[in-house]
Design a protein around this motif. Sequence first.
Motif, PDB file in Angstrom:
ATOM      1  N   THR A 191       0.527  -0.886   0.176  1.00  9.76           N
ATOM      2  CA  THR A 191       0.270   0.304  -0.317  1.00  9.76           C
ATOM      3  C   THR A 191       0.702   1.393  -0.345  1.00  9.76           C
ATOM      4  OG1 THR A 191      -1.606  -1.289   1.053  1.00  9.76           O
ATOM      5  CG2 THR A 191      -2.274   1.094   0.959  1.00  9.76           C
ATOM      6  N   ALA A 192       0.939   2.642  -0.779  1.00 16.51           N
ATOM      7  CA  ALA A 192       1.284   3.809  -1.055  1.00 16.51           C
ATOM      8  C   ALA A 192       0.691   4.220   0.329  1.00 16.51           C
ATOM      9  CB  ALA A 192       1.002   3.807  -2.122  1.00 16.51           C
ATOM     10  N   ALA A 193      -0.439   4.214   0.057  1.00 17.49           N
ATOM     11  CA  ALA A 193      -1.375   5.395   0.935  1.00 17.49           C
ATOM     12  C   ALA A 193      -2.787   4.899   0.901  1.00 17.49           C
ATOM     13  CB  ALA A 193      -1.497   7.036   0.551  1.00 17.49           C
ATOM     14  N   SER A 194      -3.605   4.997   1.756  1.00 18.12           N
ATOM     15  CA  SER A 194      -5.130   4.517   2.742  1.00 18.12           C
ATOM     16  C   SER A 194      -5.773   5.874   2.750  1.00 18.12           C
ATOM     17  CB  SER A 194      -5.339   3.371   3.654  1.00 18.12           C
ATOM     18  OG  SER A 194      -4.863   3.848   4.463  1.00 18.12           O
ATOM     19  N   ILE A 195      -6.852   6.286   2.504  1.00 20.56           N
ATOM     20  CA  ILE A 195      -8.274   7.308   2.511  1.00 20.56           C
ATOM     21  C   ILE A 195      -9.026   6.647   2.489  1.00 20.56           C
ATOM     22  CG2 ILE A 195      -8.637   8.930   1.740  1.00 20.56           C
ATOM     23  CD1 ILE A 195      -6.205   8.148  -0.624  1.00 20.56           C
ATOM     24  N   GLY A 196      -9.172   7.077   4.149  1.00 24.67           N
ATOM     25  CA  GLY A 196     -10.575   6.158   4.321  1.00 24.67           C
ATOM     26  C   GLY A 196     -10.749   4.782   4.231  1.00 24.67           C
ATOM     27  N   ASP A 197     -11.621   3.865   3.281  1.00 24.51           N
ATOM     28  CA  ASP A 197     -10.957   2.614   3.141  1.00 24.51           C
ATOM     29  C   ASP A 197     -11.406   2.525   1.281  1.00 24.51           C
ATOM     30  OD1 ASP A 197     -13.523   3.822   1.877  1.00 24.51           O
ATOM     31  OD2 ASP A 197     -14.961   2.253   2.360  1.00 24.51           O
ATOM     32  N   ILE A 198     -10.329   3.637   0.561  1.00 21.46           N
ATOM     33  CA  ILE A 198     -10.004   3.782   0.078  1.00 21.46           C
ATOM     34  C   ILE A 198      -8.263   3.151  -0.198  1.00 21.46           C
ATOM     35  CG2 ILE A 198      -8.930   5.240  -2.536  1.00 21.46           C
ATOM     36  CD1 ILE A 198     -11.936   6.370  -1.571  1.00 21.46           C
ATOM     37  N   THR A 199      -7.825   2.071  -1.262  1.00 26.26           N
ATOM     38  CA  THR A 199      -6.583   2.281  -1.011  1.00 26.26           C
ATOM     39  C   THR A 199      -6.096   1.744  -2.096  1.00 26.26           C
ATOM     40  OG1 THR A 199      -6.736   0.103   0.484  1.00 26.26           O
ATOM     41  CG2 THR A 199      -4.678   0.688  -0.808  1.00 26.26           C
ATOM     42  N   ILE A 200      -5.313   2.980  -2.317  1.00 28.78           N
ATOM     43  CA  ILE A 200      -3.679   3.428  -3.017  1.00 28.78           C
ATOM     44  C   ILE A 200      -2.638   2.646  -3.331  1.00 28.78           C
ATOM     45  CG2 ILE A 200      -2.421   5.100  -4.666  1.00 28.78           C
ATOM     46  CD1 ILE A 200      -3.764   7.088  -3.523  1.00 28.78           C
ATOM     47  N   THR A 201      -2.977   1.637  -4.143  1.00 31.27           N
ATOM     48  CA  THR A 201      -1.507   0.500  -4.146  1.00 31.27           C
ATOM     49  C   THR A 201       0.028   0.804  -4.496  1.00 31.27           C
ATOM     50  OG1 THR A 201      -1.928  -0.724  -6.517  1.00 31.27           O
ATOM     51  CG2 THR A 201      -3.033  -1.490  -5.004  1.00 31.27           C
ATOM     52  N   GLN A 202       0.992   0.604  -4.232  1.00 31.57           N
ATOM     53  CA  GLN A 202       1.839   1.093  -4.501  1.00 31.57           C
ATOM     54  C   GLN A 202       2.410   0.971  -6.231  1.00 31.57           C
ATOM     55  OE1 GLN A 202       6.189   0.112  -2.680  1.00 31.57           O
ATOM     56  NE2 GLN A 202       4.856  -0.281  -0.897  1.00 31.57           N
ATOM     57  N   ALA A 203       1.747  -0.386  -7.054  1.00 27.25           N
ATOM     58  CA  ALA A 203       2.015  -0.252  -8.160  1.00 27.25           C
ATOM     59  C   ALA A 203       1.083   0.392  -8.781  1.00 27.25           C
ATOM     60  CB  ALA A 203       1.187  -2.083  -8.606  1.00 27.25           C
ATOM     61  N   GLN A 204       0.284   0.768  -8.522  1.00 25.17           N
ATOM     62  CA  GLN A 204      -0.914   1.826  -9.083  1.00 25.17           C
ATOM     63  C   GLN A 204      -0.358   3.494  -8.918  1.00 25.17           C
ATOM     64  OE1 GLN A 204      -4.538   1.601  -6.342  1.00 25.17           O
ATOM     65  NE2 GLN A 204      -5.726   1.118  -7.479  1.00 25.17           N
ATOM     66  N   ILE A 214      -4.150  11.688  -3.711  1.00 24.79           N
ATOM     67  CA  ILE A 214      -4.784  11.169  -2.090  1.00 24.79           C
ATOM     68  C   ILE A 214      -5.325  13.054  -1.893  1.00 24.79           C
ATOM     69  CG2 ILE A 214      -4.511  12.359   0.485  1.00 24.79           C
ATOM     70  CD1 ILE A 214      -1.846  10.736   0.249  1.00 24.79           C
ATOM     71  N   ILE A 215      -4.929  13.585  -2.699  1.00 23.97           N
ATOM     72  CA  ILE A 215      -5.911  15.495  -2.412  1.00 23.97           C
ATOM     73  C   ILE A 215      -7.027  15.101  -3.687  1.00 23.97           C
ATOM     74  CG2 ILE A 215      -5.462  17.552  -3.224  1.00 23.97           C
ATOM     75  CD1 ILE A 215      -3.197  17.970  -2.339  1.00 23.97           C
ATOM     76  N   THR A 216      -6.985  15.190  -4.857  1.00 20.69           N
ATOM     77  CA  THR A 216      -8.270  14.454  -5.487  1.00 20.69           C
ATOM     78  C   THR A 216      -9.239  13.857  -5.228  1.00 20.69           C
ATOM     79  OG1 THR A 216      -6.826  12.988  -7.282  1.00 20.69           O
ATOM     80  CG2 THR A 216      -6.855  15.371  -7.382  1.00 20.69           C
ATOM     81  N   THR A 217      -8.775  12.906  -4.449  1.00 19.97           N
ATOM     82  CA  THR A 217      -9.461  11.463  -3.686  1.00 19.97           C
ATOM     83  C   THR A 217     -10.420  12.804  -2.358  1.00 19.97           C
ATOM     84  OG1 THR A 217      -8.164   9.659  -4.407  1.00 19.97           O
ATOM     85  CG2 THR A 217      -9.749   9.484  -2.717  1.00 19.97           C
ATOM     86  N   VAL A 218      -9.683  13.203  -1.517  1.00 20.07           N
ATOM     87  CA  VAL A 218     -10.567  13.981  -0.641  1.00 20.07           C
ATOM     88  C   VAL A 218     -11.328  15.008  -1.500  1.00 20.07           C
ATOM     89  CG1 VAL A 218     -10.411  15.373   1.089  1.00 20.07           C
ATOM     90  CG2 VAL A 218      -8.124  13.555   0.975  1.00 20.07           C
ATOM     91  N   PHE A 219     -11.393  15.129  -2.410  1.00 19.51           N
ATOM     92  CA  PHE A 219     -11.684  16.068  -2.994  1.00 19.51           C
ATOM     93  C   PHE A 219     -13.230  14.919  -3.637  1.00 19.51           C
ATOM     94  CE2 PHE A 219      -9.485  19.532  -4.353  1.00 19.51           C
ATOM     95  CZ  PHE A 219      -9.599  21.146  -4.288  1.00 19.51           C
ATOM     96  N   ASP A 220     -13.111  14.123  -4.563  1.00 16.53           N
ATOM     97  CA  ASP A 220     -14.369  13.394  -4.159  1.00 16.53           C
ATOM     98  C   ASP A 220     -15.332  13.473  -3.334  1.00 16.53           C
ATOM     99  OD1 ASP A 220     -13.772  13.058  -7.034  1.00 16.53           O
ATOM    100  OD2 ASP A 220     -12.808  11.314  -7.039  1.00 16.53           O
ATOM    101  N   GLU A 221     -14.173  12.078  -1.805  1.00 20.42           N
ATOM    102  CA  GLU A 221     -15.533  12.172  -1.062  1.00 20.42           C
ATOM    103  C   GLU A 221     -15.981  13.649  -0.897  1.00 20.42           C
ATOM    104  OE1 GLU A 221     -15.520   8.994   0.270  1.00 20.42           O
ATOM    105  OE2 GLU A 221     -14.200   8.672  -1.442  1.00 20.42           O
ATOM    106  N   ILE A 222     -15.045  14.534  -0.779  1.00 17.12           N
ATOM    107  CA  ILE A 222     -15.865  16.032  -0.277  1.00 17.12           C
ATOM    108  C   ILE A 222     -16.920  16.175  -0.894  1.00 17.12           C
ATOM    109  CG2 ILE A 222     -15.564  18.341  -0.207  1.00 17.12           C
ATOM    110  CD1 ILE A 222     -13.133  18.092   0.404  1.00 17.12           C
ATOM    111  N   ALA A 223     -17.086  16.422  -2.454  1.00 18.18           N
ATOM    112  CA  ALA A 223     -17.870  16.363  -2.959  1.00 18.18           C
ATOM    113  C   ALA A 223     -19.330  15.087  -2.945  1.00 18.18           C
ATOM    114  CB  ALA A 223     -17.698  15.198  -4.272  1.00 18.18           C
TER     115      ALA A 223
END
Length: 201
Positions: free
Chosen positions: A24-37, A74-83
């Motif tokens: 895992t490169a990062a996790s945002i809530g239940d969303i996971t960004i893998t190192q491969a991604q 991460i930031i664009t994902t957080v924007f999506d979650e705010i939306a």
Amino acid sequence: MKKFLTVIAVLSALALTGCAKADTAASIGDITITQAQAQSKINELLAERAKIDTAGTQFETGNALNRSQLRFTIITTVFDEIAKELKLSVSATELENSRQGIYSQIGGETELSKSLVAAQIAPSNFDRYLRATIISNKLSGALAMGGVAEAEVQARISELLQKKAEQLNVTVNPRYGVWDDASGDLIPGDSAGSAVVPSNK
């Protein structure tokens, strides 16, 4: 014997969990960004750089590049979650209008590759950028209608991002740095020295 087997089962589960986290490169809530991604975006951007003349231009490399690309996701994902929370939708028409607006600013679609390289945005992240921009504009409009002074709008949006990221409990693999809740940003960390090295493939 039964107790022994139970311990083995627990250790096996922990081992599997460790493997999952290691990828895992990062996790945002239940969303996971893998190192491969995460690495795929870096490889994509590097491939685009190789297609154009970048002589005399300084671009991020190594750890800084790893962080900036992961920060973008991460930031664009957080924007999506705010939306989602505020029930702000982004239509296909809005995306297309925004896309055409960018084309007119840069001198046509043929200039997009150069512009994305300059902005350090992987081509496959272009729509993510457009979507985040549209959401940001909608938030700006809502804040202005709510009486927030124009000079304060961007600070309020940054505050929204920071608070939402903290609520989602953003965590980052130390190889990329450390997520700072106070600033809502991905910053270098003590163990970030082993960050993923961009592939030359």
